[in-house]
Design a protein around this motif. Structure first.
Motif, PDB file in Angstrom:
ATOM      1  N   LEU A  99      -1.320  -6.592  -6.332  1.00  0.00           N
ATOM      2  CA  LEU A  99      -1.039  -6.908  -7.731  1.00  0.00           C
ATOM      3  C   LEU A  99      -0.283  -5.780  -8.416  1.00  0.00           C
ATOM      4  CD1 LEU A  99      -4.423  -8.535  -8.847  1.00  0.00           C
ATOM      5  CD2 LEU A  99      -2.235  -9.707  -8.501  1.00  0.00           C
ATOM      6  N   ALA A 100      -0.664  -4.545  -8.126  1.00  0.00           N
ATOM      7  CA  ALA A 100       0.012  -3.413  -8.748  1.00  0.00           C
ATOM      8  C   ALA A 100       1.450  -3.298  -8.289  1.00  0.00           C
ATOM      9  CB  ALA A 100      -0.749  -2.123  -8.440  1.00  0.00           C
ATOM     10  N   ALA A 101       1.704  -3.658  -7.036  1.00  0.00           N
ATOM     11  CA  ALA A 101       3.050  -3.517  -6.479  1.00  0.00           C
ATOM     12  C   ALA A 101       3.986  -4.625  -6.927  1.00  0.00           C
ATOM     13  CB  ALA A 101       2.988  -3.472  -4.952  1.00  0.00           C
ATOM     14  N   TYR A 149       0.822  -1.209   0.000  1.00  0.00           N
ATOM     15  CA  TYR A 149       0.000   0.000   0.000  1.00  0.00           C
ATOM     16  C   TYR A 149       0.856   1.259   0.000  1.00  0.00           C
ATOM     17  CZ  TYR A 149      -3.752   3.218   1.278  1.00  0.00           C
ATOM     18  OH  TYR A 149      -4.643   4.252   1.286  1.00  0.00           O
ATOM     19  N   ILE A 150       2.040   1.209   0.634  1.00  0.00           N
ATOM     20  CA  ILE A 150       2.898   2.391   0.703  1.00  0.00           C
ATOM     21  C   ILE A 150       4.031   2.336  -0.313  1.00  0.00           C
ATOM     22  CG2 ILE A 150       2.391   2.726   3.153  1.00  0.00           C
ATOM     23  CD1 ILE A 150       5.275   1.693   3.718  1.00  0.00           C
ATOM     24  N   ALA A 151       3.925   1.452  -1.304  1.00  0.00           N
ATOM     25  CA  ALA A 151       5.014   1.297  -2.270  1.00  0.00           C
ATOM     26  C   ALA A 151       5.341   2.612  -2.975  1.00  0.00           C
ATOM     27  CB  ALA A 151       4.651   0.223  -3.295  1.00  0.00           C
ATOM     28  N   SER A 152       4.329   3.314  -3.451  1.00  0.00           N
ATOM     29  CA  SER A 152       4.578   4.587  -4.138  1.00  0.00           C
ATOM     30  C   SER A 152       5.143   5.622  -3.182  1.00  0.00           C
ATOM     31  CB  SER A 152       3.291   5.105  -4.777  1.00  0.00           C
ATOM     32  OG  SER A 152       2.843   4.222  -5.783  1.00  0.00           O
ATOM     33  N   PRO A 188     -11.273  -7.668  -2.330  1.00  0.00           N
ATOM     34  CA  PRO A 188     -11.359  -6.732  -3.465  1.00  0.00           C
ATOM     35  C   PRO A 188     -10.766  -5.366  -3.169  1.00  0.00           C
ATOM     36  CG  PRO A 188     -13.402  -7.955  -3.237  1.00  0.00           C
ATOM     37  CD  PRO A 188     -12.573  -8.295  -2.028  1.00  0.00           C
ATOM     38  N   SER A 189     -10.656  -4.990  -1.892  1.00  0.00           N
ATOM     39  CA  SER A 189     -10.059  -3.702  -1.557  1.00  0.00           C
ATOM     40  C   SER A 189      -8.545  -3.774  -1.429  1.00  0.00           C
ATOM     41  CB  SER A 189     -10.650  -3.166  -0.248  1.00  0.00           C
ATOM     42  OG  SER A 189     -10.382  -4.051   0.828  1.00  0.00           O
ATOM     43  N   ALA A 190      -7.995  -4.957  -1.096  1.00  0.00           N
ATOM     44  CA  ALA A 190      -6.562  -5.095  -0.864  1.00  0.00           C
ATOM     45  C   ALA A 190      -5.813  -5.678  -2.060  1.00  0.00           C
ATOM     46  CB  ALA A 190      -6.311  -5.973   0.360  1.00  0.00           C
ATOM     47  N   GLN A 250     -13.206 -15.872  -5.057  1.00  0.00           N
ATOM     48  CA  GLN A 250     -14.189 -15.021  -5.708  1.00  0.00           C
ATOM     49  C   GLN A 250     -13.694 -13.596  -5.929  1.00  0.00           C
ATOM     50  OE1 GLN A 250     -17.725 -15.411  -3.279  1.00  0.00           O
ATOM     51  NE2 GLN A 250     -17.623 -17.645  -3.326  1.00  0.00           N
ATOM     52  N   ASP A 251     -12.424 -13.348  -5.658  1.00  0.00           N
ATOM     53  CA  ASP A 251     -11.881 -11.998  -5.784  1.00  0.00           C
ATOM     54  C   ASP A 251     -11.944 -11.547  -7.245  1.00  0.00           C
ATOM     55  OD1 ASP A 251     -10.223  -9.680  -5.834  1.00  0.00           O
ATOM     56  OD2 ASP A 251      -9.184 -10.404  -4.042  1.00  0.00           O
ATOM     57  N   PRO A 252     -12.666 -10.475  -7.551  1.00  0.00           N
ATOM     58  CA  PRO A 252     -12.821 -10.057  -8.949  1.00  0.00           C
ATOM     59  C   PRO A 252     -11.536  -9.513  -9.566  1.00  0.00           C
ATOM     60  CG  PRO A 252     -13.803  -8.435  -7.479  1.00  0.00           C
ATOM     61  CD  PRO A 252     -13.431  -9.617  -6.627  1.00  0.00           C
ATOM     62  N   ALA A 253     -10.530  -9.220  -8.754  1.00  0.00           N
ATOM     63  CA  ALA A 253      -9.276  -8.695  -9.298  1.00  0.00           C
ATOM     64  C   ALA A 253      -8.405  -9.789  -9.896  1.00  0.00           C
ATOM     65  CB  ALA A 253      -8.495  -7.964  -8.206  1.00  0.00           C
ATOM     66  N   LEU A 254      -8.759 -11.060  -9.674  1.00  0.00           N
ATOM     67  CA  LEU A 254      -7.944 -12.185 -10.130  1.00  0.00           C
ATOM     68  C   LEU A 254      -8.647 -12.961 -11.224  1.00  0.00           C
ATOM     69  CD1 LEU A 254      -6.872 -13.524  -6.616  1.00  0.00           C
ATOM     70  CD2 LEU A 254      -5.443 -12.203  -8.187  1.00  0.00           C
ATOM     71  N   ASP A 255      -7.881 -13.416 -12.213  1.00  0.00           N
ATOM     72  CA  ASP A 255      -8.429 -14.324 -13.210  1.00  0.00           C
ATOM     73  C   ASP A 255      -7.975 -15.751 -12.885  1.00  0.00           C
ATOM     74  OD1 ASP A 255      -5.805 -14.724 -14.224  1.00  0.00           O
ATOM     75  OD2 ASP A 255      -6.042 -13.121 -15.705  1.00  0.00           O
ATOM     76  N   GLY A 256      -8.430 -16.701 -13.681  1.00  0.00           N
ATOM     77  CA  GLY A 256      -8.147 -18.098 -13.387  1.00  0.00           C
ATOM     78  C   GLY A 256      -6.677 -18.433 -13.399  1.00  0.00           C
ATOM     79  N   GLU A 257      -5.932 -17.886 -14.342  1.00  0.00           N
ATOM     80  CA  GLU A 257      -4.498 -18.149 -14.407  1.00  0.00           C
ATOM     81  C   GLU A 257      -3.781 -17.601 -13.182  1.00  0.00           C
ATOM     82  OE1 GLU A 257      -0.679 -19.208 -15.659  1.00  0.00           O
ATOM     83  OE2 GLU A 257      -2.657 -19.887 -16.342  1.00  0.00           O
TER      84      GLU A 257
END
Length: 346
Positions: A282-284, A237-240, A275-277, A314-321
């Protein structure tokens, strides 16, 4: 394949019901964050006046049947055990005997169930001598797949130069180091009504990661791989913020080095992910640096099977792969012995 049920009995998971690899991985997870207090160690500790069984917290009451039930319920094929020892033993002989009992129990368990369990050998940040013995006994003689270390001990964080003898030995072995907070600042630093695991543990993990960066540990020991628990604490969260203000660190850290260091760590999902975390993580660091973790039994079985695992599935930020990588493939790449055990080739 029939999908694993959720707490409400619903089965569908994004990506898992369309024939993607994630469907298999949901029943073949590797859990890299499983706390193991050996019943044999409890017996030894009680006989030696180290603990009183009835005073121990519930999460120390580990049993094989409960562990396998939890694993089956959460779709975990293999759990990697962090070997726990309670009490504050300081006398070297007793401390070594304590570690020997716990390591022997873990080794026996893995030998009896090689496809279901593996373990980390503990290292002790305040005792290089005991740590070197544990590394050699655990990795060379008992088959540990890595080591576990606290993020700090009495205010001294992982990565401090006092630990160089331990880290140098582990670097020679290209070791994986699973980290976990236990002791956090007390006294006036406590927040009344808030248990330390809620936020203080996350801060301790973040501080340990920063210690490894600013002390140059990642550069001096490039063969080491560190797993940060609970999604890396606050680090993603504090990466930037760390990139922007890295020049205020001592010594200063350039933005490019911050990004490189973030990708030197692995991060487990025992936050739990949500979904909030998840987008921040992933971005970091991307999905290839994330590992599944249950944090059982401190996190009760009902939460693991009813909240943690379904929330990840069920996290919408993730796909199957991405789910397949996090559930299994990343751990098999990081700890090849697990893949060999799963296929029966050891």
């Amino acid at each position: 394949m029939t999908a694993l049920p959720t707490a409400t009995g619903a089965a569908p998971v994004a990506g898992a019901d369309h024939g993607t690899p994630a469907a298999d991985a949901r029943r073949d997870r590797v859990d890299v964050h499983h706390h193991y207090t050996a019943p044999e160690w409890i017996d030894w500790a009680e006989r030696n006046g180290v603990v009183r069984r009835e005073k121990l917290p519930p999460w120390t009451r580990w049993s094989l049947d409960d562990a396998l039930a939890l694993m089956d319920g959460a779709g975990v094929r293999t759990s990697v055990l962090t070997v726990a020892m309670l009490g504050r033993l300081q006398e070297p002989k007793a401390r070594k005997e304590s570690a020997h009992v716990a390591l022997r129990a873990a080794g026996d368990l893995v030998r009896e169930h090689p496809d279901r369990f593996a373990f980390y050998a503990p290292v002790f940040l305040d005792s290089p001598e005991l740590s070197l013995w544990s590394i050699r006994h655990g990795l060379d003689e008992l088959g540990a797949v890595g080591v576990s270390a606290r993020t700090s001990v009495r205010g001294v964080y992982l990565g401090h130069p006092s630990q160089d003898a331990i880290l140098a030995e582990l670097n020679e072995r290209s070791a994986v180091i699973s980290t976990h907070p236990m002791e956090v600042p007390g006294g006036d630093a406590d927040l009344e009504g808030v248990p330390p695991f809620l936020c203080d543990f996350l801060m301790d993990t973040t501080r340990a990661a920063l210690s490894l960066i600013v002390n140059g540990t990642l550069d001096r020991y490039p063969n080491l791989t560190f797993i940060l628990p609970h999604g890396g604490g606050f680090l993603p969260y504090i990466a930037s913020r760390l990139e922007v203000f890295g020049h205020h660190l001592s010594p200063p850290v350039e933005p490019a080095r911050v990004r490189d260091c973030l990708h030197r760590f692995y991060y487990d999902t025992a936050g739990p992910m949500s979904p909030s975390a998840t987008p921040s993580l992933l971005a970091a660091v991307g999905p290839e640096r994330i590992l599944f973790g249950s944090d059982w039994p401190p996190t009760p079985a009902a939460l693991v099977t009813g909240v943690t695992a379904p929330a990840f599935d069920q996290d919408p930020a993730l796909d199957g792969e991405q789910r397949r990588r996090i559930n299994r493939d990343n751990a098999h790449r990081l700890l090849p012995a697990l893949a060999a055990a799963a296929t029966g080739s050891v």
